[in-house]
Motif scaffolding. Structure first.
Motif, PDB file in Angstrom:
ATOM      1  N   PRO A  67      -0.979 -32.224 -56.033  1.00 21.27           N
ATOM      2  CA  PRO A  67      -0.117 -31.770 -57.145  1.00 21.27           C
ATOM      3  C   PRO A  67       0.063 -30.247 -57.103  1.00 21.27           C
ATOM      4  CG  PRO A  67      -1.767 -33.330 -57.931  1.00 21.27           C
ATOM      5  CD  PRO A  67      -2.154 -32.990 -56.531  1.00 21.27           C
ATOM      6  N   ILE A  69       1.425 -26.754 -59.386  1.00 23.43           N
ATOM      7  CA  ILE A  69       1.712 -26.228 -60.724  1.00 23.43           C
ATOM      8  C   ILE A  69       2.287 -24.816 -60.581  1.00 23.43           C
ATOM      9  CG2 ILE A  69       0.761 -25.619 -62.990  1.00 23.43           C
ATOM     10  CD1 ILE A  69      -1.487 -27.644 -62.409  1.00 23.43           C
ATOM     11  N   MET A  94       5.845 -28.303 -62.730  1.00 17.68           N
ATOM     12  CA  MET A  94       4.697 -28.953 -62.083  1.00 17.68           C
ATOM     13  C   MET A  94       5.167 -30.256 -61.437  1.00 17.68           C
ATOM     14  SD  MET A  94       2.595 -30.547 -65.322  1.00 17.68           S
ATOM     15  CE  MET A  94       1.521 -31.524 -64.297  1.00 17.68           C
ATOM     16  N   THR A  96       3.668 -33.960 -59.051  1.00 19.70           N
ATOM     17  CA  THR A  96       2.575 -34.748 -58.461  1.00 19.70           C
ATOM     18  C   THR A  96       3.160 -35.729 -57.450  1.00 19.70           C
ATOM     19  OG1 THR A  96       0.629 -36.103 -58.973  1.00 19.70           O
ATOM     20  CG2 THR A  96       2.626 -36.584 -60.201  1.00 19.70           C
ATOM     21  N   PHE A 125      -2.592 -30.177 -71.836  1.00 17.20           N
ATOM     22  CA  PHE A 125      -2.172 -30.244 -70.431  1.00 17.20           C
ATOM     23  C   PHE A 125      -2.948 -31.298 -69.635  1.00 17.20           C
ATOM     24  CE2 PHE A 125      -2.492 -28.861 -65.997  1.00 17.20           C
ATOM     25  CZ  PHE A 125      -1.144 -28.803 -65.658  1.00 17.20           C
ATOM     26  N   ASP A 126      -4.267 -31.343 -69.765  1.00 17.22           N
ATOM     27  CA  ASP A 126      -5.090 -32.279 -68.953  1.00 17.22           C
ATOM     28  C   ASP A 126      -4.709 -33.736 -69.233  1.00 17.22           C
ATOM     29  OD1 ASP A 126      -6.395 -30.173 -67.780  1.00 17.22           O
ATOM     30  OD2 ASP A 126      -8.109 -30.228 -69.155  1.00 17.22           O
ATOM     31  N   TYR A 128      -1.821 -34.841 -70.381  1.00 16.54           N
ATOM     32  CA  TYR A 128      -0.477 -35.094 -69.862  1.00 16.54           C
ATOM     33  C   TYR A 128      -0.480 -35.202 -68.336  1.00 16.54           C
ATOM     34  CZ  TYR A 128       1.248 -34.106 -74.566  1.00 16.54           C
ATOM     35  OH  TYR A 128       1.499 -34.153 -75.919  1.00 16.54           O
ATOM     36  N   MET A 129      -1.367 -34.399 -67.713  1.00 18.35           N
ATOM     37  CA  MET A 129      -1.479 -34.468 -66.249  1.00 18.35           C
ATOM     38  C   MET A 129      -2.003 -35.847 -65.816  1.00 18.35           C
ATOM     39  SD  MET A 129      -0.864 -32.660 -63.611  1.00 18.35           S
ATOM     40  CE  MET A 129      -1.193 -32.720 -61.861  1.00 18.35           C
ATOM     41  N   GLU A 130      -2.975 -36.369 -66.560  1.00 23.99           N
ATOM     42  CA  GLU A 130      -3.520 -37.709 -66.251  1.00 23.99           C
ATOM     43  C   GLU A 130      -2.445 -38.780 -66.467  1.00 23.99           C
ATOM     44  OE1 GLU A 130      -7.147 -40.654 -67.692  1.00 23.99           O
ATOM     45  OE2 GLU A 130      -7.116 -38.561 -68.348  1.00 23.99           O
ATOM     46  N   GLN A 133      -0.106 -38.775 -63.551  1.00 25.18           N
ATOM     47  CA  GLN A 133      -0.701 -39.427 -62.374  1.00 25.18           C
ATOM     48  C   GLN A 133      -0.681 -40.959 -62.522  1.00 25.18           C
ATOM     49  OE1 GLN A 133      -4.503 -37.479 -62.221  1.00 25.18           O
ATOM     50  NE2 GLN A 133      -3.781 -35.845 -60.848  1.00 25.18           N
TER      51      GLN A 133
END
Length: 585
Positions: A67, A69, A94, A96, A125-126, A128-130, A133
């Motif tokens: 990923p 950013i 960002m 992925t 953020f964490d 939303y990142m998960e 993915q």
């Protein structure tokens, strides 16, 4: 050729909209060739366009599988090659990668064009990142399923091409037991014409296993078909292709299993060679009894052609389109003969096939079974055969369930069954069951006038078989004299073997001379001639026969009366002959 993401574009576009609604940012998804396959907001009108001139961040994610950013678009190192570097309208970016196994097949990009979008995304953020993915994995799963579906469709297309070329019938069924594919051979076997719509099919397993294949009754559109084959689960994650049936025509397959050739099927009465009076009477009677379903007992010495007559009886009768099954009772060990005749169920004995076996009687159902050398059948099996003849039912080895059969029985023997009965080696009741229609074939020595016809037929057969190129074969008179004087203990079989030997010995002149006759025939022919010279006079013959009759019936008054009756003379004449030949005891 489409990439895998292009092939599932509709699903990818739905995922892009979901991401955009949840994260409140703009979303674009590109494939491995940097072609945008989905987009929201400003990207919506750029779908199916190449991003090679701008997607530098995505290119890195595709190459590394990591990923990326970009917190300050236009100022980052990855942005330097971009023509908008230093003048980018994006506030945050960002991405992925989307992976399929070890391969990167695309990339999901998130773009913020306002500070509000950026703040919303950075707030959690964490999480939303998960979420991003997880969406990447969902797209990957969809891509995998599509790839598998395409692979299976390719395999099935190839499978259909292969089965259409098979020499066996093939039917493919879906999970609802409806036909989704039927090959040309299957339509031919079933005499099926209409295959333009899906047909419902009902399958019922009947009978036992035949050479690891099962008998089935297929009910298609209220039509019944009987076939022999196997049903296989296809194991595909595909509703339309659940099972496959590979089969052959029931009757045709049984013919192959039993080794019935077209040649043997075509043998009829007129194919039997012989024009002497006895043979003409035999052939006339053969045509009469062929139309019956009664049991026939053919007797005659070895090599007289008992099976030939049995086949002719079958092919001249009403069962000629049904199986003719021949079994030599003397050629099969006693321990195996019962299972050969009646079959066995699975697990009937140690070493038995796990699927059971169909017996010769069941194979011959509606047709004819020929029991050759029936005089060699063991006594315990004679009892079971008698029961079959009486009840028209068989019971397989290891089973208690009777199976109804409709079989005509033709038995044959070269033995004197009456003598075997006297020796307690053959059941008298079975003899009468078999001997409903007695049919005796004379030995060759009693039909000498047929030798010429037989010899000419065998000469023609073996000159062709052994590729002897002669317009005609000449047989010396001396050879004919030997043939007529020889007793032929091996009968027609021996005569045929003799001709085969002589054709092998045939010289370039195309003549069969005494030099080509086997020594066994020449030497025995001389012995026959010598025995002919030792002729007894009539008085000796009469004395010997009277003496033999008295030994059998005895010398009592009743015995002498029975002997006189058997000899065909009056009692007074017998007394006179006894005194004349001094035969009193």
């Amino acid at each position: 050729m489409k990439t895998i993401l292009e092939d599932i574009q509709q699903a990818v576009m739905r995922y892009a909209k979901i991401i955009s609604k949840v994260l409140k940012v703009e979303v674009e998804i590109a494939d491995e060739n940097l072609v945008r396959v989905a987009g929201t907001g400003v990207f919506k009108n750029r779908i199916n366009k190449s991003m090679l001139g701008e997607g530098y961040v995505y290119r890195t994610a595709l190459r590394t599988g990591i990923p990326q950013i970009i917190k300050k678009p236009g100022d980052e190192k990855l942005c330097l090659p971009c023509p908008k570097c230093g003048n980018c309208e994006e506030k945050f970016e960002m991405c992925t990668p989307i992976k399929l196994g070890d391969d990167v097949i695309g990339v999901i990009g998130l773009v913020c064009f306002t500070d509000e979008q950026r703040e919303y995304l950075m707030k959690d953020f964490d999480a939303y990142m998960e979420f991003l993915q997880q969406i990447s994995e969902f797209i990957s799963i969809t891509a995998y399923e599509r790839k598998e579906k395409l692979r299976e469709q390719t395999l099935l297309k190839s499978l259909n091409l292969v089965i259409d070329k098979m020499d066996r019938g093939v039917i493919i069924l879906n999970k609802k037991n409806k036909i989704t594919h039927i090959n040309k051979k299957a339509m031919e076997i079933l005499n099926f014409i209409d295959n333009h719509f899906i047909h419902e099919i009902q399958i019922e397993e009947i009978g036992e296993c035949i050479v690891d294949m099962h008998e089935y009754k297929l009910n298609i559109n209220n039509q019944k078909f009987y076939v022999v084959g196997n049903i296989h689960e296809m194991g595909l994650n595909e509703n339309q292709f659940d099972k496959i049936i590979i089969f052959q025509d029931n009757k045709r397959f049984k013919d192959i299993v039993t080794g019935v050739s077209n040649i043997s099927k075509n043998i009829v009465c007129d194919d039997i060679l012989g024009e002497c009076e006895r043979m003409l009477i035999l052939k006339k009677n053969l045509k009469k009894i062929a139309l019956s379903s009664s049991t026939v007992l053919i007797t005659g010495a070895s090599g007289t052609g008992k099976e030939l007559f049995a086949r002719a009886m079958h092919n001249e009768g009403s069962r000629k389109k049904e199986p003719f099954i021949a079994i030599n009772c003397a050629a099969i060990p006693d321990a195996l003969l019962e299972s050969e005749l009646f079959g066995y169920v699975k697990g009937a004995f140690t070493g038995a096939s796990s699927s059971g076996k169909i017996g010769k009687f069941e194979l011959a159902n509606r047709g004819t079974i020929f029991l050759d050398e029936v005089g060699d059948m063991p006594l315990y099996l004679q009892t079971k055969l008698l029961r079959v003849l009486q009840d028209r039912r068989i019971i397989k080895v290891g089973s208690n369930k009777p199976v109804d059969i409709d079989v005509r029985v033709i038995a044959a023997t070269n033995k004197n069954l009456v003598k075997l009965i006297e020796e307690n080696k053959f059941r008298e009741d079975l003899y009468y069951r078999l001997n409903v229609i007695p049919f005796n074939i004379p030995p060759l020595r009693e039909r000498i006038q047929d030798i010429k016809i037989l010899v000419n037929s065998f000469v023609d057969k073996y000159t062709k078989l052994l590729d002897k190129q002669f317009s005609s074969i000449h047989i010396d008179n001396e050879v004919w004299e030997v043939f007529y004087n020889y007793s032929w203990p091996g009968n027609i079989r021996e005569l045929e073997n003799t001709i085969e030997f002589m054709i092998n010995m045939l010289g370039t002149d195309g003549k069969l001379t005494l030099d080509t006759v086997p020594n066994s025939v020449l030497s025995n022919e001389r012995k026959v001639k010598e025995s002919i010279r030792e002729i007894c006079n009539l008085k000796e013959l009469e004395k010997n026969e009277i003496n033999k009759a008295l030994d059998i019936y005895g010398y009592s008054t009743q015995g002498k009366k029975a002997a006189a009756k058997k000899l065909g003379i009056g009692i007074a004449t017998l007394y006179r002959k006894i005194e004349e030949y001094n035969l009193s005891k």
